[in-house]
Design a protein around this motif. Sequence first.
Motif, short mmCIF file in Angstrom:
data_model
loop_
_atom_site.label_atom_id
_atom_site.label_comp_id
_atom_site.label_asym_id
_atom_site.label_seq_id
_atom_site.Cartn_x
_atom_site.Cartn_y
_atom_site.Cartn_z
N ALA A 34 -3.14 -66.90 -59.72
CA ALA A 34 -2.28 -65.75 -59.47
C ALA A 34 -2.61 -64.62 -60.44
O ALA A 34 -2.54 -63.43 -60.08
CB ALA A 34 -0.81 -66.15 -59.58
N SER A 132 -10.62 -66.61 -57.46
CA SER A 132 -9.27 -67.15 -57.33
C SER A 132 -9.29 -68.53 -56.69
O SER A 132 -8.56 -69.43 -57.12
CB SER A 132 -8.41 -66.19 -56.51
OG SER A 132 -7.16 -66.77 -56.23
N ARG A 166 2.20 -68.91 -55.07
CA ARG A 166 2.19 -67.83 -56.06
C ARG A 166 0.89 -67.06 -55.97
O ARG A 166 0.86 -65.83 -56.02
CB ARG A 166 2.39 -68.42 -57.46
CG ARG A 166 2.55 -67.36 -58.55
CD ARG A 166 3.17 -67.93 -59.80
NE ARG A 166 2.42 -69.04 -60.35
CZ ARG A 166 2.86 -70.29 -60.40
NH1 ARG A 166 4.03 -70.60 -59.90
NH2 ARG A 166 2.12 -71.26 -60.93
N MET A 167 -0.24 -67.78 -55.82
CA MET A 167 -1.52 -67.13 -55.67
C MET A 167 -1.56 -66.29 -54.39
O MET A 167 -2.02 -65.14 -54.40
CB MET A 167 -2.63 -68.18 -55.65
CG MET A 167 -4.04 -67.61 -55.46
SD MET A 167 -4.54 -67.34 -53.74
CE MET A 167 -4.68 -69.04 -53.17
N GLN A 170 0.42 -62.96 -54.70
CA GLN A 170 -0.30 -61.97 -55.51
C GLN A 170 -1.51 -61.44 -54.76
O GLN A 170 -1.84 -60.26 -54.84
CB GLN A 170 -0.73 -62.59 -56.84
CG GLN A 170 0.39 -62.83 -57.82
CD GLN A 170 1.05 -61.53 -58.27
OE1 GLN A 170 0.40 -60.51 -58.40
NE2 GLN A 170 2.35 -61.58 -58.51
#
Length: 210
Positions: A34, A132, A166-167, A170
């Motif tokens: 994130a 990511s 959460r990732m 974002q």
Amino acid sequence: MMLWAPAPILANGAGADQLRDRVARVTLAARQSALLHSMAMSVCFSIGGLDAQRMDSQALEQADTYSTVLAGLRNGQQWMELLPETDPANLDALSRASEHWQRFEPAIRQLVAGDWHSVVIRQSIYSVTPTSDSADALARHYLTRFGEELIDAPSAAGMRLAAHYRMLSQRALSEMCYIHFDLGLPRARLSCREHSELSGVGHLPIVRFS
């Protein structure tokens, strides 16, 4: 808070130092993915002229944090309660995360320094998602490996899912910023289609932009 519940000895006989190390790895790695998209969003806001000085400072702080944690996970860091990594499987997952970060980090630092060349912007756009993804894979690796030793299996599964959400949140925000300022993010890439590998959870909701 569940992760820090007292558990002086692991089932396999690991001692307190190793327990603290595993708790720290699970906790720190879960934040990294994130953080990358938050970093990208900070840079995007700066390029768009939205509180540029603060956004640049925030992006640099985030980049430094990411690098520090990545180095600590590999080499150990006393203040983070991390021991030097020696496990081959963990080192392999760390190497993949580091390899992608080495492509993304220079672009972020160049953009913060004011180098807004289209090539640098494109490099940041195309490298943030694989970076990511590798950080997300590292977090899930630690949670799969250590999570059930630290907490119960359903809670470990829930933490894997929460970190992934959460990732994704974002990522959606950073992508919307790049679209808003027309920074060249290809619309074909604007899909956060993901699915859970966790038994019984099923598919995560699809997030698409058109």
